[in-house]
Design a protein around this motif. Structure first.
Motif, PDB file in Angstrom:
ATOM      1  N   THR A 174       0.832  -1.206   0.000  1.00  0.00           N
ATOM      2  CA  THR A 174       0.000   0.000   0.000  1.00  0.00           C
ATOM      3  C   THR A 174       0.866   1.255   0.000  1.00  0.00           C
ATOM      4  OG1 THR A 174      -1.695  -1.203   1.231  1.00  0.00           O
ATOM      5  CG2 THR A 174      -1.850   1.198   1.239  1.00  0.00           C
ATOM      6  N   LEU A 175       1.884   1.271   0.847  1.00  0.00           N
ATOM      7  CA  LEU A 175       2.753   2.456   0.927  1.00  0.00           C
ATOM      8  C   LEU A 175       3.507   2.676  -0.387  1.00  0.00           C
ATOM      9  CD1 LEU A 175       4.363   2.463   4.478  1.00  0.00           C
ATOM     10  CD2 LEU A 175       3.034   4.299   3.419  1.00  0.00           C
ATOM     11  N   GLN A 176       3.918   1.585  -1.002  1.00  0.00           N
ATOM     12  CA  GLN A 176       4.647   1.703  -2.271  1.00  0.00           C
ATOM     13  C   GLN A 176       3.757   2.367  -3.327  1.00  0.00           C
ATOM     14  OE1 GLN A 176       4.598   0.102  -5.484  1.00  0.00           O
ATOM     15  NE2 GLN A 176       6.406   1.330  -5.968  1.00  0.00           N
ATOM     16  N   LYS A 177       2.510   1.896  -3.430  1.00  0.00           N
ATOM     17  CA  LYS A 177       1.594   2.460  -4.434  1.00  0.00           C
ATOM     18  C   LYS A 177       1.202   3.889  -4.075  1.00  0.00           C
ATOM     19  CE  LYS A 177      -0.335  -1.964  -5.861  1.00  0.00           C
ATOM     20  NZ  LYS A 177      -1.468  -2.890  -5.677  1.00  0.00           N
ATOM     21  N   LEU A 178       0.975   4.114  -2.786  1.00  0.00           N
ATOM     22  CA  LEU A 178       0.577   5.443  -2.316  1.00  0.00           C
ATOM     23  C   LEU A 178       1.669   6.468  -2.615  1.00  0.00           C
ATOM     24  CD1 LEU A 178      -1.692   6.868  -0.564  1.00  0.00           C
ATOM     25  CD2 LEU A 178      -0.167   6.497   1.378  1.00  0.00           C
ATOM     26  N   MET A 179       2.915   6.135  -2.245  1.00  0.00           N
ATOM     27  CA  MET A 179       3.997   7.096  -2.414  1.00  0.00           C
ATOM     28  C   MET A 179       4.428   7.211  -3.869  1.00  0.00           C
ATOM     29  SD  MET A 179       3.962   8.369   0.446  1.00  0.00           S
ATOM     30  CE  MET A 179       5.184   9.614   0.024  1.00  0.00           C
ATOM     31  N   SER A 180       4.239   6.154  -4.633  1.00  0.00           N
ATOM     32  CA  SER A 180       4.515   6.244  -6.058  1.00  0.00           C
ATOM     33  C   SER A 180       3.481   7.163  -6.726  1.00  0.00           C
ATOM     34  CB  SER A 180       4.502   4.823  -6.630  1.00  0.00           C
ATOM     35  OG  SER A 180       4.513   4.833  -7.993  1.00  0.00           O
ATOM     36  N   TYR A 197      12.401   2.762   7.860  1.00  0.00           N
ATOM     37  CA  TYR A 197      11.267   2.282   7.066  1.00  0.00           C
ATOM     38  C   TYR A 197      10.727   3.377   6.143  1.00  0.00           C
ATOM     39  CZ  TYR A 197       7.022  -0.442   6.097  1.00  0.00           C
ATOM     40  OH  TYR A 197       6.013  -1.152   5.491  1.00  0.00           O
ATOM     41  N   VAL A 198      10.372   4.537   6.695  1.00  0.00           N
ATOM     42  CA  VAL A 198       9.746   5.570   5.858  1.00  0.00           C
ATOM     43  C   VAL A 198      10.707   6.094   4.788  1.00  0.00           C
ATOM     44  CG1 VAL A 198       8.009   6.298   7.547  1.00  0.00           C
ATOM     45  CG2 VAL A 198      10.221   7.466   7.508  1.00  0.00           C
ATOM     46  N   SER A 199      11.999   6.135   5.122  1.00  0.00           N
ATOM     47  CA  SER A 199      12.944   6.682   4.141  1.00  0.00           C
ATOM     48  C   SER A 199      13.075   5.764   2.927  1.00  0.00           C
ATOM     49  CB  SER A 199      14.312   6.916   4.781  1.00  0.00           C
ATOM     50  OG  SER A 199      14.904   5.674   5.117  1.00  0.00           O
ATOM     51  N   ALA A 200      12.682   4.503   3.079  1.00  0.00           N
ATOM     52  CA  ALA A 200      12.728   3.582   1.944  1.00  0.00           C
ATOM     53  C   ALA A 200      11.621   3.894   0.927  1.00  0.00           C
ATOM     54  CB  ALA A 200      12.591   2.140   2.427  1.00  0.00           C
ATOM     55  N   PHE A 201      10.583   4.615   1.354  1.00  0.00           N
ATOM     56  CA  PHE A 201       9.470   4.911   0.445  1.00  0.00           C
ATOM     57  C   PHE A 201       9.549   6.297  -0.162  1.00  0.00           C
ATOM     58  CE2 PHE A 201       7.885   1.517   3.153  1.00  0.00           C
ATOM     59  CZ  PHE A 201       7.361   0.647   2.210  1.00  0.00           C
ATOM     60  N   SER A 202       9.916   7.282   0.650  1.00  0.00           N
ATOM     61  CA  SER A 202       9.988   8.660   0.146  1.00  0.00           C
ATOM     62  C   SER A 202      10.666   9.548   1.171  1.00  0.00           C
ATOM     63  CB  SER A 202       8.572   9.200  -0.121  1.00  0.00           C
ATOM     64  OG  SER A 202       8.605  10.613  -0.263  1.00  0.00           O
ATOM     65  N   PRO A 203      11.498  10.468   0.708  1.00  0.00           N
ATOM     66  CA  PRO A 203      12.102  11.417   1.657  1.00  0.00           C
ATOM     67  C   PRO A 203      11.054  12.359   2.245  1.00  0.00           C
ATOM     68  CG  PRO A 203      12.694  11.974  -0.615  1.00  0.00           C
ATOM     69  CD  PRO A 203      11.963  10.664  -0.662  1.00  0.00           C
ATOM     70  N   ARG A 204       9.884  12.452   1.601  1.00  0.00           N
ATOM     71  CA  ARG A 204       8.826  13.329   2.113  1.00  0.00           C
ATOM     72  C   ARG A 204       7.954  12.664   3.182  1.00  0.00           C
ATOM     73  NH1 ARG A 204       6.233  17.191  -0.596  1.00  0.00           N
ATOM     74  NH2 ARG A 204       5.290  17.416   1.454  1.00  0.00           N
ATOM     75  N   LEU A 205       8.061  11.336   3.300  1.00  0.00           N
ATOM     76  CA  LEU A 205       7.171  10.616   4.213  1.00  0.00           C
ATOM     77  C   LEU A 205       7.625  10.755   5.664  1.00  0.00           C
ATOM     78  CD1 LEU A 205       4.728   8.657   4.496  1.00  0.00           C
ATOM     79  CD2 LEU A 205       6.331   6.765   4.121  1.00  0.00           C
ATOM     80  N   ILE A 206       6.702  11.172   6.534  1.00  0.00           N
ATOM     81  CA  ILE A 206       6.959  11.257   7.969  1.00  0.00           C
ATOM     82  C   ILE A 206       6.418   9.988   8.627  1.00  0.00           C
ATOM     83  CG2 ILE A 206       6.163  12.405  10.089  1.00  0.00           C
ATOM     84  CD1 ILE A 206       6.257  15.022   8.696  1.00  0.00           C
ATOM     85  N   GLY A 207       7.152   9.446   9.605  1.00  0.00           N
ATOM     86  CA  GLY A 207       6.682   8.279  10.346  1.00  0.00           C
ATOM     87  C   GLY A 207       6.415   8.663  11.790  1.00  0.00           C
ATOM     88  N   LEU A 208       5.214   8.362  12.279  1.00  0.00           N
ATOM     89  CA  LEU A 208       4.866   8.736  13.649  1.00  0.00           C
ATOM     90  C   LEU A 208       4.584   7.507  14.509  1.00  0.00           C
ATOM     91  CD1 LEU A 208       2.451  11.769  13.017  1.00  0.00           C
ATOM     92  CD2 LEU A 208       4.929  11.800  13.424  1.00  0.00           C
ATOM     93  N   THR A 209       5.121   7.542  15.733  1.00  0.00           N
ATOM     94  CA  THR A 209       4.867   6.497  16.711  1.00  0.00           C
ATOM     95  C   THR A 209       4.562   7.181  18.044  1.00  0.00           C
ATOM     96  OG1 THR A 209       5.727   4.442  17.683  1.00  0.00           O
ATOM     97  CG2 THR A 209       7.324   6.219  17.309  1.00  0.00           C
ATOM     98  N   GLY A 210       4.377   6.397  19.098  1.00  0.00           N
ATOM     99  CA  GLY A 210       4.056   7.003  20.387  1.00  0.00           C
ATOM    100  C   GLY A 210       3.895   5.938  21.437  1.00  0.00           C
ATOM    101  N   THR A 211       3.304   6.316  22.552  1.00  0.00           N
ATOM    102  CA  THR A 211       2.991   5.321  23.577  1.00  0.00           C
ATOM    103  C   THR A 211       1.764   4.538  23.115  1.00  0.00           C
ATOM    104  OG1 THR A 211       1.456   6.780  24.739  1.00  0.00           O
ATOM    105  CG2 THR A 211       3.782   6.927  25.377  1.00  0.00           C
ATOM    106  N   ASP A 212       1.503   3.411  23.793  1.00  0.00           N
ATOM    107  CA  ASP A 212       0.295   2.641  23.464  1.00  0.00           C
ATOM    108  C   ASP A 212      -0.951   3.527  23.525  1.00  0.00           C
ATOM    109  OD1 ASP A 212       1.813   0.414  23.139  1.00  0.00           O
ATOM    110  OD2 ASP A 212       1.236  -0.543  25.039  1.00  0.00           O
TER     111      ASP A 212
END
Ligand code: NI
Length: 200
Positions: free
Chosen positions: A79-85, A121-136
Motif C-alpha cells: 500500500t505504501l509503495q503504491k501510495l507514495m509512487s 522504514y519511511v525513508s525507503a518509500f519517500s524522503p517526504r514521508l513522515i513516520g509517527l509512533t508514540g505510547t500505546d
C-alpha cells in the motif's frame, strides 16, 4: 413544441428521479466524498527523528495519512509503495500543489516501531514521508479518532507477531477535515488522479 423540446420533456422526469436517487447516497457534485465524516482530530506523537509532533504543526497542509506497521509482511509495504509512487507522480506533474501535501505513516505497533525503526522504514518509500509512533495510549487515541481498527494477533508470523489492522489511506484538508480515501489498491495513477482532483 418541436421534436427537441418534446424529447427533453419526456426525459426530464426520469433524469430528475435518477438525480434525486443519486443524491441520497452520494455527496453533491464537487463535494469531497468524506465531507462531514467524523474522522480525524488532534494528536501528539513522536516522529522518526524522536521529535514530538502534534497535528497543529500540519495546519495549512493537506495530510495524506496511512496507518500500518513496519513488520507488516505484505499489505502495508504494498500500500505504501503504491501510495507514495502516486504521490511522486503527482509531485512531478504539479510540484507546487504537491508541496502542500504532507504524507504521514502512523504505526499501530508502537511496541516494535520505535523512532529509529520508523526512520529506516519511511525513508525507503519517500524522503517526504513522515513516520509517527508514540505510547500505546497515544497510538490508541489517534487510531480511534481516525476510525482505524487494529489488534495484535495471537499467532506468530515469520518475523514475530502480526497485527490485524484496517488499511485505508486518506487525504485530509489544510483544516484537518477528511476529503477522500486514497485508492492505493487501484495503483499509483489512481492515487495521483485523486490528489490532482482535491489538492488545490
Ligand atoms: Ni499492514
Amino acid at each position: 413544441m418541436n421534436n427537441g423540446s418534446k424529447i427533453r420533456a419526456l426525459v426530464r422526469g426520469p433524469i430528475l428521479a435518477a438525480a434525486l436517487l443519486l443524491s441520497a447516497c452520494q455527496p453533491p457534485a464537487g463535494e469531497p466524498p468524506l465531507a462531514g465524516a467524523a474522522i480525524g482530530g488532534p494528536f501528539t506523537l513522536t516522529d522518526q527523528n524522536g521529535r514530538r509532533v502534534s497535528d497543529g504543526q500540519f495546519a495549512g497542509q493537506y495530510r495524506l495519512i496511512y496507518f500500518g506497521y513496519t513488520y507488516c509482511p505484505d499489505v502495508c509495504p504494498t500500500t505504501l509503495q503504491k501510495l507514495m509512487s502516486g504521490f511522486s507522480k503527482f509531485s512531478q506533474a504539479a510540484p507546487d500543489r504537491a508541496a502542500k501535501v504532507q504524507p504521514i505513516f502512523i504505526t499501530v505497533d508502537p511496541e516494535r516501531d520505535t523512532p529509529a525503526v520508523m526512520k529506516s522504514y519511511v525513508s525507503a518509500f519517500s524522503p517526504r514521508l513522515i513516520g509517527l509512533t508514540g505510547t500505546d495510549a497515544e497510538v490508541a487515541k489517534v487510531a480511534k479518532a481516525y476510525a482505524v481498527y487494529y489488534k495484535k494477533q495471537e499467532a506468530q508470523g515469520a518475523s514475530g507477531y502480526l497485527m490485524d489492522h484496517s488499511s485505508a489511506p486518506m487525504l485530509f484538508g489544510p483544516d484537518g477535515a477528511p476529503i477522500a480515501l486514497a485508492p492505493a489498491d487501484e495503483g499509483p495513477d489512481a492515487v495521483a488522479r485523486m490528489l490532482d482532483q482535491w489538492v488545490k
